[in-house]
Design an enzyme around this catalytic site. Structure first.
Site, PDB file in Angstrom:
ATOM      1  N   PRO A  90       2.331  -0.390   2.006  1.00  0.00           N
ATOM      2  CA  PRO A  90       2.844   0.763   2.751  1.00  0.00           C
ATOM      3  C   PRO A  90       3.001   0.472   4.245  1.00  0.00           C
ATOM      4  O   PRO A  90       3.632   1.249   4.961  1.00  0.00           O
ATOM      5  CB  PRO A  90       1.792   1.851   2.500  1.00  0.00           C
ATOM      6  CG  PRO A  90       0.569   1.141   2.040  1.00  0.00           C
ATOM      7  CD  PRO A  90       1.037  -0.099   1.361  1.00  0.00           C
ATOM      8  N   GLU A 117      -8.255  -1.505  -1.395  1.00  0.00           N
ATOM      9  CA  GLU A 117      -8.059  -1.060  -0.016  1.00  0.00           C
ATOM     10  C   GLU A 117      -6.951  -1.825   0.698  1.00  0.00           C
ATOM     11  O   GLU A 117      -6.418  -1.369   1.693  1.00  0.00           O
ATOM     12  CB  GLU A 117      -9.378  -1.196   0.766  1.00  0.00           C
ATOM     13  CG  GLU A 117      -9.372  -0.582   2.144  1.00  0.00           C
ATOM     14  CD  GLU A 117      -9.171   0.927   2.115  1.00  0.00           C
ATOM     15  OE1 GLU A 117      -8.714   1.474   3.131  1.00  0.00           O
ATOM     16  OE2 GLU A 117      -9.471   1.550   1.077  1.00  0.00           O
ATOM     17  N   ARG A 155      20.374  -6.053 -10.033  1.00  0.00           N
ATOM     18  CA  ARG A 155      21.669  -5.444 -10.360  1.00  0.00           C
ATOM     19  C   ARG A 155      22.773  -5.911  -9.422  1.00  0.00           C
ATOM     20  O   ARG A 155      23.948  -5.713  -9.705  1.00  0.00           O
ATOM     21  CB  ARG A 155      21.564  -3.926 -10.372  1.00  0.00           C
ATOM     22  CG  ARG A 155      21.307  -3.301  -9.031  1.00  0.00           C
ATOM     23  CD  ARG A 155      20.950  -1.817  -9.163  1.00  0.00           C
ATOM     24  NE  ARG A 155      21.946  -1.070  -9.895  1.00  0.00           N
ATOM     25  CZ  ARG A 155      23.073  -0.605  -9.378  1.00  0.00           C
ATOM     26  NH1 ARG A 155      23.342  -0.850  -8.106  1.00  0.00           N
ATOM     27  NH2 ARG A 155      23.932   0.074 -10.102  1.00  0.00           N
ATOM     28  N   ASP A 170      28.075   1.856  -4.626  1.00  0.00           N
ATOM     29  CA  ASP A 170      26.843   2.628  -4.702  1.00  0.00           C
ATOM     30  C   ASP A 170      26.506   3.276  -3.366  1.00  0.00           C
ATOM     31  O   ASP A 170      26.884   2.787  -2.305  1.00  0.00           O
ATOM     32  CB  ASP A 170      25.667   1.736  -5.105  1.00  0.00           C
ATOM     33  CG  ASP A 170      25.645   1.460  -6.589  1.00  0.00           C
ATOM     34  OD1 ASP A 170      26.283   2.207  -7.343  1.00  0.00           O
ATOM     35  OD2 ASP A 170      24.989   0.480  -6.996  1.00  0.00           O
TER      36      ASP A 170
END
Length: 247
Positions: A90, A117, A155, A170
């Site tokens: 993150p 963690e 893809r 896209d």
């Protein structure tokens, strides 16, 4: 392309990698995807991959030895001299379509899925080349982000999609959200397909799609337009949107 995924839970990938576009891409030989359990590279009989953090604090931290050893094992027969080694975290750079297009040019990707963690900082400093996040939230581990990255990258590989124009059109590939799409029937419950799409006039259809894509982006994701150069026609269209004129 070859992709190696380092994870403590390789079973999580079994269904994802065997189904849909990813499964077909592997069958075609467009990509080779391996999962590697880095617990197999632990140094003790208990196969320990985590330990308490120095300095105290809650949670457990992934040790450097198993992850370095697993990556070095994968590198021994890498098809690339300098594969990209991606940490799912993150704290990383937000993953975007532009990043996927960049990674799709590589011969070899190694993805490291974290747990607990977090990672010992030496993994971040001395092993990985990229840190990636799929959004501003925290998941149990890096497996789901790794699946998203792999799906998005694969893809884009040549021959994976039946229609090569599909990926190019896209959302985000052009810097804009995708224009509205319609298919048969032409009329459904009183809602009709726009006449222009039935006209057969390809130049007019293309302009309609471009304008619709710009309008949808202006309406839903104006932040994307802040970093995208616009030509004079697009600027004029935006002025019309601001005046309440819909495309």
């Amino acid at each position: 392309m070859r992709i190696d995924i380092l994870t403590l839970f390789p079973e999580m990938f079994e269904g994802v990698l065997a189904a849909s576009i990813l499964g077909k891409a592997r069958e075609k030989g467009a990509v080779v995807i391996n999962t590697v359990n880095f617990r197999d590279f632990a140094l003790d009989k208990h196969r320990t991959v985590d330990d308490v953090p120095y300095g105290g604090g809650g949670g457990m931290v992934l040790k450097p030895e198993p992850i370095f050893a697993a990556v070095e094992h994968v590198l021994a027969d890498s098809p690339s001299r300098a594969p990209r080694i991606l940490m799912m975290t993150p704290q990383g750079e937000t993953f975007t379509q532009a990043k996927a297009e960049q990674l799709a040019q590589e011969k070899h990707l190694i993805l490291i899925c974290g747990h607990y963690e977090g990672f010992d900082e030496r993994i971040r400093e001395h092993l990985v080349t990229d840190e990636l996040s799929i959004g501003d939230y925290v998941l149990t581990g890096g497996e789901i982000p790794a699946m998203a990255v792999v799906d998005c990258v694969v893809r884009l590989l040549p021959g994976v999609l039946g229609n090569e124009r599909s990926a190019a059109a896209d959302s985000f590939s052009t810097g804009l959200l995708e224009y509205p799409q319609y298919t048969r029937p032409a009329s459904f419950r009183g809602w009709d397909v726009p006449d222009i799409l039935l006209s057969g006039h390809h130049a007019n259809i293309e302009e309609w799609r471009n304008r619709q894509a710009l309008y949808r982006t202006w309406l839903r994701r104006p932040d994307l337009l802040e970093r995208r150069p616009l030509d004079e026609k697009q600027k004029r269209w935006i002025r019309e949107f601001e005046q309440g004129i819909k495309p």
